[in-house]
Design a protein around this motif. Structure first.
Motif: not given
Length: 572
Positions: A428-440
């Motif tokens: 996902x992306x927003x506010x100048x940032x990118x977010x990654x969700x993981x199996x960890x």
């Protein structure tokens, strides 16, 4: 609208799990003959590409796990991203990855249910009694093992209840019922006890049988109530005043749209149309006004896994390795784009370009006007699972545990974002940032320009499956049955949203009023963005809710493993 209910206060998530089984599509290639009642776009079936024999799931889930093995993809279970068999003899990476993912999901549910049954057998005389004992302990506010209460476990009738006919006693409390009501299975309970079991403790099963209830309607058992009252008068027993729990959820008529024969993998809303992509190899076009299927788009020979829209066109990506382009107005087939060697799992439109991510470990870039492939982006060491566009860049998440940043102008990889110890399944992306969700079980926050990791968000106890953002928050849904709310300005956790009894698979922001979650427990929950309380619960699906989409007018659409589409008036 579907069964949207006002949620009870302070919902809690029970430790229950339901076994999920899906039916594999027909092994032969070709085009389905689904009839929308309004005609469809049809074409002869194309040749199958990217073969590979899929391994079946269901009762043989554990055997599949042993056959496929973790090392094939190096990741944990997925949501079963594709169904379908092929006649080819070669084994594609995506076939192994998907078979492993689907089998792992099913086997996890099998193991959880088996563990529950074994525990019940040890604690009581059987699983059915264990459900009643658990409800009984909850009703009395007591914890611990029900078997400690006696040979049969649980509370024994005392006083006047001991002399009453057993049919007059509530199976939960073992007290004489004063307001008997029946649940969907036909079993009768005292209203205060069953309402606590269903609406305060968020269970969806019959305490006696352990079976999932088809609905949560409570029907007054007047015949039994009269019999109890007559017995009490004859025997001089004073019955207490019926105790009432806070009112349970109210329900409205359901709008469940039927048509697909298999799991729904993707949905998009455009104007007055809803598009749903399914493992039955079709894309259905629904009118959001009449809630009827107007057209069935039939061109793919394998399950349709992804959808994207841009420049007045709809793009559908499939397990047949192809992307089909459709005119959004006329719904006419414009082109079939070939090049990938495996399933097309994710797509995103960036300006005049379409980016596609595949289980062949690559991303491809296509012109949306000429449909020509202008670049093949290599570098990932595993299937590409997810894509997101942020500014002038497109980010790709892969089973190889990395995120790659691609400049849309030069089509060059500008950075490889490393740090996760498990597969990356959500971006996902927003506010100048990118977010990654993981199996960890973590979410990593990356600065858009420098691609440096700003923070690792921890707190989830299991795989992070889905992400969503609004102007102020990041939302993460996990297999741990919760949704976490993170502040975008401080990158801290503001709230943990509980209530689902199984994994959270889908999220959608609705009209900046709700964060909506869909779960394996078959429900859709509406959490207020102001208080973060669960204000509405939607029920109607018979299987897991896999995908959500919201419209500008506050309507939420859900796609389910049972092939149905749910329509929820939650945002008005």
């Amino acid at each position: 609208v579907c069964s949207v209910m006002d949620a009870p206060p302070d919902p809690r998530s029970p430790s229950s799990s339901s076994l999920l089984t899906e039916t594999l599509p027909d092994a032969a290639g070709g085009v389905s003959s689904a009839d929308a009642g309004g005609g469809g776009v049809r074409a002869p079936p194309p040749a199958l590409g990217g073969g590979g024999a899929a391994v079946g799931v269901g009762g043989a889930a554990l055997e599949v796990l042993e056959q496929v093995g973790v090392d094939n993809v190096g990741v944990n279970d997925d949501n079963g991203d594709a169904l379908g068999n092929d006649n080819g003899d070669d084994d594609n990476a995506s076939e192994n990855a998907e078979d492993y993912d689907k089998a792992a999901d099913v086997s996890r549910a099998m193991l959880e249910r088996t563990s529950t049954s074994l525990n019940a057998s040890v604690a009581t005389k059987g699983p059915s009694s264990n459900n009643a004992e658990t409800a009984r302990d909850s009703s009395s506010g007591k914890g611990g093992n029900a078997a400690a209460d006696g040979a049969g476990g649980g509370k024994l009738p005392t006083g006047s209840a001991a002399s009453a006919p057993s049919s007059f006693l509530c199976p939960i409390s073992m007290d004489i019922m004063t307001d008997p009501v029946m649940v969907a299975t036909g079993h009768t309970y005292d209203r205060c006890n069953i309402e606590r079991w269903l609406f305060q403790q968020n269970n969806r099963t019959c305490p006696v049988t352990g079976l999932r209830l088809r609905h949560l309607e409570l029907t007054a058992n007047f015949a039994l109530r009269n019999a109890i009252q007559e017995w009490a008068e004859t025997n001089g027993v004073a019955l207490p005043t019926p105790r009432r729990q806070p009112a349970g959820p109210t329900r409205s008529p359901a709008n469940i749209l039927e048509g697909h024969d298999e799991i729904i993998w993707a949905m998009e809303v455009s104007g007055k149309r809803l598009f749903s992509a399914s493992a039955d190899r079709t894309v259905r076009v629904w009118s959001t006004e009449s809630l009827r299927c107007d057209v069935v788009l039939e061109e793919h020979a394998r399950p349709v896994l992804s959808l994207a829209m841009g420049s007045g066109k709809l793009f559908s990506g499939s397990y047949d390795c192809r992307i089909c382009a459709w005119d959004l107005e006329s719904l006419r087939l414009l082109a079939c784009m070939e090049g990938h060697n495996d399933a097309v799992r994710a797509m995103v439109v960036a300006g005049r370009l379409l980016f596609s991510g595949s289980y062949d470990n690559t991303c491809r870039v296509w012109r949306v006007d000429t449909y020509a492939c202008v670049a093949k982006l290599v570098g990932h060491g595993g299937p590409v699972r997810t894509l997101v566009c942020s500014g002038s860049r497109v980010f790709s998440g892969s089973y190889d545990k990395t995120v790659r940043a691609w400049e849309s102008g030069t089509l060059q990889c500008v950075a490889s974002l490393e740090g996760h110890s498990g597969a990356v399944r959500a971006l996902a992306a927003g506010s100048g940032m990118v977010f990654s969700g993981s199996d960890d079980a973590t979410v990593r926050v990356w600065e858009h320009d420098s691609c440096t990791c700003l923070r690792t968000l921890e707190g989830h106890e299991d795989n992070v499956r889905v992400l969503a953002v609004d102007d102020r928050h990041l939302f993460s849904g996990s297999w741990d049955k919760t949704v976490r709310v993170w502040c975008l300005s401080t990158l801290t956790c503001l709230r943990v949203l509980e209530g689902h009894s199984e994994a959270v698979l889908a999220l959608a922001v609705c009209n900046n009023r709700y964060i909506v979650s869909g779960s394996y427990d078959t429900t859709v929950r509406f959490f207020s963005l102001e208080t973060f309380n669960c204000e509405k619960i939607g029920e109607g699906h018979e299987d897991a809710v896999r995908v959500l989409a919201s419209s500008d007018d506050g309507v939420v659409y859900s796609g389910s493993y049972d092939g149905s589409v749910g329509v929820w008036q939650g945002g008005q």
